[in-house]
Design a protein around this motif. Structure first.
Motif, PDB file in Angstrom:
ATOM      1  N   CYS A 271      11.017  16.688  -1.046  1.00 25.87           N
ATOM      2  CA  CYS A 271      10.494  15.993  -2.225  1.00 25.87           C
ATOM      3  C   CYS A 271       9.222  15.228  -1.870  1.00 25.87           C
ATOM      4  CB  CYS A 271      11.538  15.024  -2.770  1.00 25.87           C
ATOM      5  SG  CYS A 271      12.958  15.843  -3.527  1.00 25.87           S
ATOM      6  N   ASN A 272       8.249  15.286  -2.746  1.00 25.70           N
ATOM      7  CA  ASN A 272       7.008  14.527  -2.555  1.00 25.70           C
ATOM      8  C   ASN A 272       7.264  13.080  -2.937  1.00 25.70           C
ATOM      9  OD1 ASN A 272       4.275  16.820  -3.073  1.00 25.70           O
ATOM     10  ND2 ASN A 272       6.288  17.219  -2.220  1.00 25.70           N
ATOM     11  N   ALA A 273       6.752  12.166  -2.121  1.00 24.38           N
ATOM     12  CA  ALA A 273       7.079  10.754  -2.319  1.00 24.38           C
ATOM     13  C   ALA A 273       5.880   9.877  -1.988  1.00 24.38           C
ATOM     14  CB  ALA A 273       8.259  10.365  -1.438  1.00 24.38           C
ATOM     15  N   TYR A 274       5.960   8.647  -2.468  1.00 25.14           N
ATOM     16  CA  TYR A 274       5.089   7.581  -1.995  1.00 25.14           C
ATOM     17  C   TYR A 274       5.933   6.672  -1.109  1.00 25.14           C
ATOM     18  CZ  TYR A 274       1.661   8.695  -5.639  1.00 25.14           C
ATOM     19  OH  TYR A 274       0.739   9.328  -6.436  1.00 25.14           O
ATOM     20  N   LEU A 275       5.417   6.339   0.058  1.00 25.01           N
ATOM     21  CA  LEU A 275       6.052   5.328   0.892  1.00 25.01           C
ATOM     22  C   LEU A 275       5.251   4.048   0.713  1.00 25.01           C
ATOM     23  CD1 LEU A 275       8.137   4.503   3.028  1.00 25.01           C
ATOM     24  CD2 LEU A 275       6.479   5.158   4.777  1.00 25.01           C
ATOM     25  N   ASP A 276       5.870   3.043   0.086  1.00 25.97           N
ATOM     26  CA  ASP A 276       5.209   1.761  -0.131  1.00 25.97           C
ATOM     27  C   ASP A 276       5.514   0.844   1.050  1.00 25.97           C
ATOM     28  OD1 ASP A 276       4.280   2.661  -2.554  1.00 25.97           O
ATOM     29  OD2 ASP A 276       5.897   1.750  -3.719  1.00 25.97           O
ATOM     30  N   TYR A 277       4.456   0.302   1.630  1.00 24.59           N
ATOM     31  CA  TYR A 277       4.630  -0.530   2.818  1.00 24.59           C
ATOM     32  C   TYR A 277       3.670  -1.707   2.756  1.00 24.59           C
ATOM     33  CZ  TYR A 277       0.306   1.712   4.320  1.00 24.59           C
ATOM     34  OH  TYR A 277      -0.997   2.151   4.386  1.00 24.59           O
ATOM     35  N   ASP A 278       4.013  -2.753   3.499  1.00 21.10           N
ATOM     36  CA  ASP A 278       3.154  -3.928   3.582  1.00 21.10           C
ATOM     37  C   ASP A 278       2.378  -3.865   4.891  1.00 21.10           C
ATOM     38  OD1 ASP A 278       1.950  -6.413   3.705  1.00 21.10           O
ATOM     39  OD2 ASP A 278       3.620  -7.436   2.731  1.00 21.10           O
TER      40      ASP A 278
ATOM     41  N   ARG B  26       0.853  -1.171   0.000  1.00 19.99           N
ATOM     42  CA  ARG B  26       0.000   0.000   0.000  1.00 19.99           C
ATOM     43  C   ARG B  26       0.897   1.231   0.000  1.00 19.99           C
ATOM     44  NH1 ARG B  26      -2.456  -3.564  -1.232  1.00 19.99           N
ATOM     45  NH2 ARG B  26      -4.405  -4.426  -0.409  1.00 19.99           N
ATOM     46  N   SER B  27       0.313   2.355  -0.391  1.00 26.48           N
ATOM     47  CA  SER B  27       1.128   3.560  -0.532  1.00 26.48           C
ATOM     48  C   SER B  27       0.554   4.697   0.297  1.00 26.48           C
ATOM     49  CB  SER B  27       1.187   3.996  -2.000  1.00 26.48           C
ATOM     50  OG  SER B  27       1.737   2.971  -2.797  1.00 26.48           O
ATOM     51  N   ALA B  28       1.450   5.443   0.915  1.00 22.92           N
ATOM     52  CA  ALA B  28       1.068   6.667   1.617  1.00 22.92           C
ATOM     53  C   ALA B  28       1.788   7.831   0.956  1.00 22.92           C
ATOM     54  CB  ALA B  28       1.444   6.583   3.094  1.00 22.92           C
ATOM     55  N   ARG B  29       1.090   8.961   0.876  1.00 22.70           N
ATOM     56  CA  ARG B  29       1.691  10.149   0.278  1.00 22.70           C
ATOM     57  C   ARG B  29       2.479  10.875   1.355  1.00 22.70           C
ATOM     58  NH1 ARG B  29      -3.763  12.292  -2.489  1.00 22.70           N
ATOM     59  NH2 ARG B  29      -4.474  11.728  -0.412  1.00 22.70           N
ATOM     60  N   THR B  30       3.785  10.840   1.210  1.00 23.56           N
ATOM     61  CA  THR B  30       4.651  11.370   2.256  1.00 23.56           C
ATOM     62  C   THR B  30       5.536  12.474   1.701  1.00 23.56           C
ATOM     63  OG1 THR B  30       6.279   9.648   1.744  1.00 23.56           O
ATOM     64  CG2 THR B  30       4.695   9.173   3.484  1.00 23.56           C
ATOM     65  N   VAL B  31       6.280  13.077   2.610  1.00 16.09           N
ATOM     66  CA  VAL B  31       7.287  14.071   2.242  1.00 16.09           C
ATOM     67  C   VAL B  31       8.634  13.513   2.666  1.00 16.09           C
ATOM     68  CG1 VAL B  31       8.135  16.399   2.671  1.00 16.09           C
ATOM     69  CG2 VAL B  31       5.676  15.979   2.501  1.00 16.09           C
ATOM     70  N   CYS B  32       9.589  13.481   1.740  1.00 13.53           N
ATOM     71  CA  CYS B  32      10.914  12.926   2.032  1.00 13.53           C
ATOM     72  C   CYS B  32      11.548  13.667   3.200  1.00 13.53           C
ATOM     73  CB  CYS B  32      11.805  13.019   0.792  1.00 13.53           C
ATOM     74  SG  CYS B  32      13.486  12.419   1.086  1.00 13.53           S
ATOM     75  N   GLN B  33      12.190  12.903   4.082  1.00 16.38           N
ATOM     76  CA  GLN B  33      12.804  13.473   5.274  1.00 16.38           C
ATOM     77  C   GLN B  33      14.307  13.647   5.129  1.00 16.38           C
ATOM     78  OE1 GLN B  33      10.600  13.942   8.299  1.00 16.38           O
ATOM     79  NE2 GLN B  33       9.315  13.913   6.468  1.00 16.38           N
ATOM     80  N   GLY B  34      14.826  13.427   3.927  1.00 15.35           N
ATOM     81  CA  GLY B  34      16.280  13.419   3.751  1.00 15.35           C
ATOM     82  C   GLY B  34      16.934  14.789   3.821  1.00 15.35           C
TER      83      GLY B  34
ATOM     84  N   GLY C 109      -1.068  18.141  -7.421  1.00 15.30           N
ATOM     85  CA  GLY C 109      -2.178  17.325  -7.870  1.00 15.30           C
ATOM     86  C   GLY C 109      -1.889  15.854  -7.891  1.00 15.30           C
ATOM     87  N   ALA C 110      -1.013  15.377  -7.039  1.00 21.76           N
ATOM     88  CA  ALA C 110      -0.644  13.970  -7.068  1.00 21.76           C
ATOM     89  C   ALA C 110      -1.777  13.092  -6.557  1.00 21.76           C
ATOM     90  CB  ALA C 110       0.601  13.748  -6.228  1.00 21.76           C
ATOM     91  N   ARG C 111      -1.672  11.803  -6.833  1.00 20.82           N
ATOM     92  CA  ARG C 111      -2.709  10.882  -6.407  1.00 20.82           C
ATOM     93  C   ARG C 111      -2.056   9.605  -5.889  1.00 20.82           C
ATOM     94  NH1 ARG C 111      -3.344   7.508 -11.075  1.00 20.82           N
ATOM     95  NH2 ARG C 111      -2.156   8.320 -12.799  1.00 20.82           N
ATOM     96  N   VAL C 112      -2.811   8.839  -5.123  1.00 23.20           N
ATOM     97  CA  VAL C 112      -2.265   7.628  -4.529  1.00 23.20           C
ATOM     98  C   VAL C 112      -2.407   6.464  -5.482  1.00 23.20           C
ATOM     99  CG1 VAL C 112      -2.636   5.925  -2.715  1.00 23.20           C
ATOM    100  CG2 VAL C 112      -2.685   8.335  -2.175  1.00 23.20           C
TER     101      VAL C 112
END
Length: 560
Positions: free
Chosen positions: A256-263, A243-251, A548-551
């Motif tokens: 940067c806008n990101a998707y965090l893919d997790y189980d 599954r994906s969450a719309r996150t913001v990179c912490q680096g 305008g990103a989407r999951v």
């Protein structure tokens, strides 16, 4: 605005647009492999062929061909329109294009698919790209039949190590050259090239080099067919379980806008991938940012600590009350450390507790020290929310932690309440300074010098375990969604700060995130779509731009 028609639908285009770019912006999918909205046009896969109708009164451009006549059992002369690659053909006002409504286009796309799959291994069950492979998707949409070639397919090198992060399988490669263009145009390191031609073609690394620049994972990410695989992700998860969450990179401070893919079955993150935001990172992320997802679960502070011994949250809060006993006698003895690593919500909770209840007036900001940056995406500031933390305490401008150590050395402070675990100063020096204080309490998600120096440490959620708002270096406030359930005894830092306040005898009002956000100044917290940037005027920042990103649970159309 001028328009073109695609399959009878009228869509606008901008000057310089190609057919596929205008269609992409209008949400019309024209199949493609080599085209990418962030890269130059290569026009080598031919999957995006379309039929462009001639202007009124003009004859259509056609090609003489031989077509199989089943009745005559022979090839007979015929003609077909000259199809055009939509990725290369520029839009012209009034142009009429047939994409899905042309039999000639359907025939061509099927033939392109058959050609691309002639020598491609049918190893979908073990391929790391399975579930998000364009070859799979387009075979179903445009071909749905087996290949006619009966000869042994061409075999090429497999599992070739291109560098510390990427492995290459030449048999799966369709030589779309996206990876080459990412190296040339994004990373500005032309380390990849094509060797041989036709069905012998493959991608190679320049002699004496490795694929080792700062955007190697982006080079892999744009591969549409699984020829390039990330050594970090390959064979670890199947994408249909993620599954994906719309996150913001912490680096870093770029945000940067990101998707965090997790189980969700094992509450484990598996990868970070870029999420399109033209105002921040366009289509890209750096290696450091894409690998920063590990920080969500690694190096964590999972239980409360009292004197470096594990404790329950209730016992730790009671110990914190003892540590801070006497703070009310002289509030000027209390120093508050905000964190550039934590969200606006966490920082505001601590700032509110300090100013409303503790009476503290001295604020400091901690975070990771500066590092190397570039002029592409990587910021020297390795913290995601330096600007947000500073803006939260704008009325009492926070100072560097080095000045806190000086204040402790001069005997000005007796108590420290801190957020976060990172310090930009020498850890040993900080620990010696903090050891002179009567009380040191920190709320931290990770182990680190500040958590180690604290007499009482409360375990906070990491950025992936709690929603939060972060302000990047340009002043854009962006919200990051929660992906994971809290690990161990971790709780959102703002919640722990509220509980700490109540343990000290104050009526800290917020018990939910919504209550806290209602108490925050306008613009400091976002309640809309995740990742959307909010007007940050209230924070003293530049106007923000919406995203305008989407999951999606797999690679996005734009970036895959």
């Amino acid at each position: 605005m001028p328009t073109i028609k695609i399959d009878g639908r009228e869509i606008p285009f901008e000057s310089g647009d190609t057919i596929i770019r205008a269609a992409h912006r209008a949400g019309i999918d024209i199949p493609h492999y080599c085209w990418h909205p962030g890269l130059s046009v290569a026009a080598n896969c031919r999957m995006c062929l379309v039929e462009v109708l001639p202007p009124p009164g003009r004859p259509a451009m056609s090609l003489d061909i031989l077509r199989w006549d089943a009745a005559k059992q022979d090839y007979v002369p015929a003609a077909k329109p000259k199809l055009q690659p939509a990725c290369q053909m520029a839009c012209a006002s009034g142009m009429e294009v047939l994409s899905d409504n042309s039999d000639h286009v359907s025939e061509a796309r099927s033939a392109v698919q058959e050609l691309l799959l002639l020598n491609h291994p049918v190893d979908c069950p073990i391929c790391d790209q399975a579930g998000e492979c364009r070859l799979q998707d387009y075979w179903l949409e445009h071909q749905r039949k087996g290949k006619r070639m009966r000869q042994e397919p061409v075999h090429k090198p497999k599992a070739v190590t291109f560098g510390p992060t990427i492995v290459y399988d030449a048999e799966r490669c369709i030589v779309c050259t996206r990876c080459i263009r990412v190296c040339n145009e994004l990373a500005r390191d032309p380390v990849l090239s094509v060797r041989e031609r036709g069905n012998l073609g493959e991608i190679t690394v320049s002699p004496g080099r490795e694929l080792d620049h700062n955007y190697t994972l982006m080079t892999e990410h744009v591969c549409p067919v699984g020829a390039l695989t990330s050594r970090d992700f390959r064979f670890k998860a199947r994408v249909w379980f993620l599954r994906s969450a719309r996150t913001v990179c912490q680096g870093c401070a770029t945000g940067c806008n990101a998707y965090l893919d997790y189980d969700p079955r094992n509450n484990t993150p598996y990868r970070h991938r870029p999420r399109e935001n033209m105002a921040v990172n366009t289509y890209w992320m750096c290696d450091e940012g894409m690998l920063s997802y590990r920080h969500a679960v690694e190096g964590r502070l999972l239980t409360a600590l009292v004197g470096n011994d594990d404790a329950s949250l209730d016992d730790a809060l009671a110990a914190a009350k003892e540590q801070l006993a006497g703070h009310g006698d002289d509030p000027s003895k209390v120093a508050i450390v905000l964190s550039a690593q934590h969200s606006n919500e966490d920082n505001f909770a601590l700032y509110h507790l300090a100013t409303t209840y503790l009476g503290a007036t001295d604020f400091f900001v901690s975070g990771k020290p500066l590092g190397e940056g570039d002029d592409i995406l990587i910021s020297e500031d390795k913290n995601p929310n330096t600007r947000g933390a500073v803006q939260i305490a704008a009325a009492t401008p926070p100072r560097p932690v080095a000045e806190l150590l000086q204040g402790i050395a001069s005997g000005h402070y007796a108590y420290v309440v801190a957020l976060g675990s990172d310090l930009e100063v020498d850890a040993g020096e900080a620990q010696r300074a903090f050891s002179r204080l009567k009380g040191v309490v920190t709320i931290a998600a990770h182990e680190g010098p500040l958590a180690k120096a604290a007499r009482v440490a409360l375990p906070a959620c990491s950025w992936a375990e709690a929603e939060g708002t972060y302000v990047n270096g340009k002043g854009l406030a962006q919200r990051s969604e929660r992906a994971l359930l809290p690990h161990g005894d971790a709780r959102p830092a703002w919640e722990l700060i509220g509980r700490l306040g109540r343990a000290l005898g104050y009526e800290t009002g917020w018990k939910t995130l919504a209550e806290l956000r209602r108490a925050m100044p306008p613009g400091a917290a976002l309640g809309g779509a995740a990742g959307a940037a909010a007007p940050a005027a209230a924070l003293g920042a530049a106007p923000a731009v919406a995203d305008g990103a989407r999951v999606e649970p797999k690679k996005t159309e734009a970036t895959a």
